[in-house]
Design a protein around this motif. Sequence first.
Motif, mmCIF file in Angstrom:
data_model
loop_
_atom_site.group_PDB
_atom_site.id
_atom_site.type_symbol
_atom_site.label_atom_id
_atom_site.label_comp_id
_atom_site.label_asym_id
_atom_site.label_seq_id
_atom_site.Cartn_x
_atom_site.Cartn_y
_atom_site.Cartn_z
ATOM 1 N N VAL A 1 0.820 -1.202 0.000
ATOM 2 C CA VAL A 1 0.000 0.000 0.000
ATOM 3 C C VAL A 1 0.860 1.261 0.000
ATOM 4 N N ASN A 2 2.094 1.185 0.460
ATOM 5 C CA ASN A 2 2.980 2.343 0.478
ATOM 6 C C ASN A 2 3.359 2.814 -0.922
ATOM 7 N N PRO B 1 8.137 9.825 -1.015
ATOM 8 C CA PRO B 1 7.837 8.494 -1.536
ATOM 9 C C PRO B 1 6.678 7.792 -0.841
ATOM 10 N N PHE B 2 5.989 8.454 0.081
ATOM 11 C CA PHE B 2 4.983 7.770 0.881
ATOM 12 C C PHE B 2 3.624 7.708 0.171
ATOM 13 N N ALA B 3 2.674 6.980 0.748
ATOM 14 C CA ALA B 3 1.414 6.641 0.093
ATOM 15 C C ALA B 3 0.497 7.843 -0.084
ATOM 16 N N THR C 1 5.918 5.496 6.605
ATOM 17 C CA THR C 1 5.664 4.203 5.991
ATOM 18 C C THR C 1 4.590 3.473 6.781
ATOM 19 N N ILE C 2 3.585 2.950 6.089
ATOM 20 C CA ILE C 2 2.487 2.241 6.739
ATOM 21 C C ILE C 2 2.885 0.788 6.991
ATOM 22 N N ASN D 1 -0.070 11.861 10.606
ATOM 23 C CA ASN D 1 0.906 12.093 9.539
ATOM 24 C C ASN D 1 0.249 12.235 8.174
ATOM 25 N N SER D 2 -1.041 12.505 8.157
ATOM 26 C CA SER D 2 -1.749 12.730 6.904
ATOM 27 C C SER D 2 -1.709 14.219 6.557
#
Length: 338
Positions: free
Chosen positions: A40-41, A66-68, A91-92, A109-110
């Motif tokens: 998912v990342n 680079p995150f989702a 990172t999730i 962190n959104s």
Amino acid sequence: LLGFLNATDIQTNTYPYANPLITRDGEILAYLSDGSSTDVNDTCASWAIKHESGYTDKGALPSLSPFADNNLKLDGTGSFAVAAWEKQRMTINTQGELEPEELAAMLNNSEIVTSVYDGDKWVTTPLTDNLVPDLSPVVAAKKDRAIVAWRRVAGSNMSGNPLNYNDVNDSIVYKEYISGEWGETKTLYNGTSGNVKGMSASIMSDGTTAIVYALDSCTNDNDLGNTNEIYCAIIDSKEGVKTDLRLTNNNELDENPQITTVNFGTEEGERFVIGWHNIAMSGASDIILAAIDNEGRLDDNFIDSISSINENASLNIANSFRFTKGEDINLADCHCFG
């Protein structure tokens, strides 16, 4: 289904939660892509551009980390478009079930990111950079102006169940794009009257924007939504929020507020047309409608619901209805899908 016989695949093996979106003229398509990854990342906001026989995939929108990515929104045309989405700053964890602490960290962190397309290239800008959950963006764009609004959720206790917003300040903030720059963050709703349960945005040719939103004033977890009420804020780029109208005051379920801009003709000019799903005390389902001008005045002559057009018709209306998209919509073109 006959209308789909000439349909062309844009992609195969597509991300199940791609949620494809198009601009009002259909020239640009935006969607979430997993890049054929199972992580998912790797989810990223992506786009495609229209050509004679379909769309050409252009890959990921310019990213700042680079995150989702998640919860992508899009508005505008092929010459000026704005996308907005949620981006993680971490990172999730994809191993096993998420713990409440991990979910709370994800929310905190959104951030909200936006990208502006000028007909040639995208320019991506972060709209937030904090440790407060910034969620659920909506966007409206026309000519060279745009607005992005989103939920900002801050509270005293998000540890037990991070998805329980009863003990938080659930507000709406926004930024406007004028003269090639994003302005300062402004507050539309301060969170004192209930939690935000839905939101939509639209913009007129003169730059006047409107945000329609649903609030739930009840903090009871067993509430069925009958305390939801619908509001509409009219925003002027110079004056800020000109008016904030409460459109409902009842004990019925009012949800999924939607808004579009419609040309009512030479005399009336443009109006915001608002619709929301309603379930009456009797259990009957309907779409309630309202029309508002750029000063926030309601049009008393506009039809008040879908069912009022033909009271004898048997309607099956879903709560996930949307207005159809189009550029320069006039009153005769105004439709919604339920």
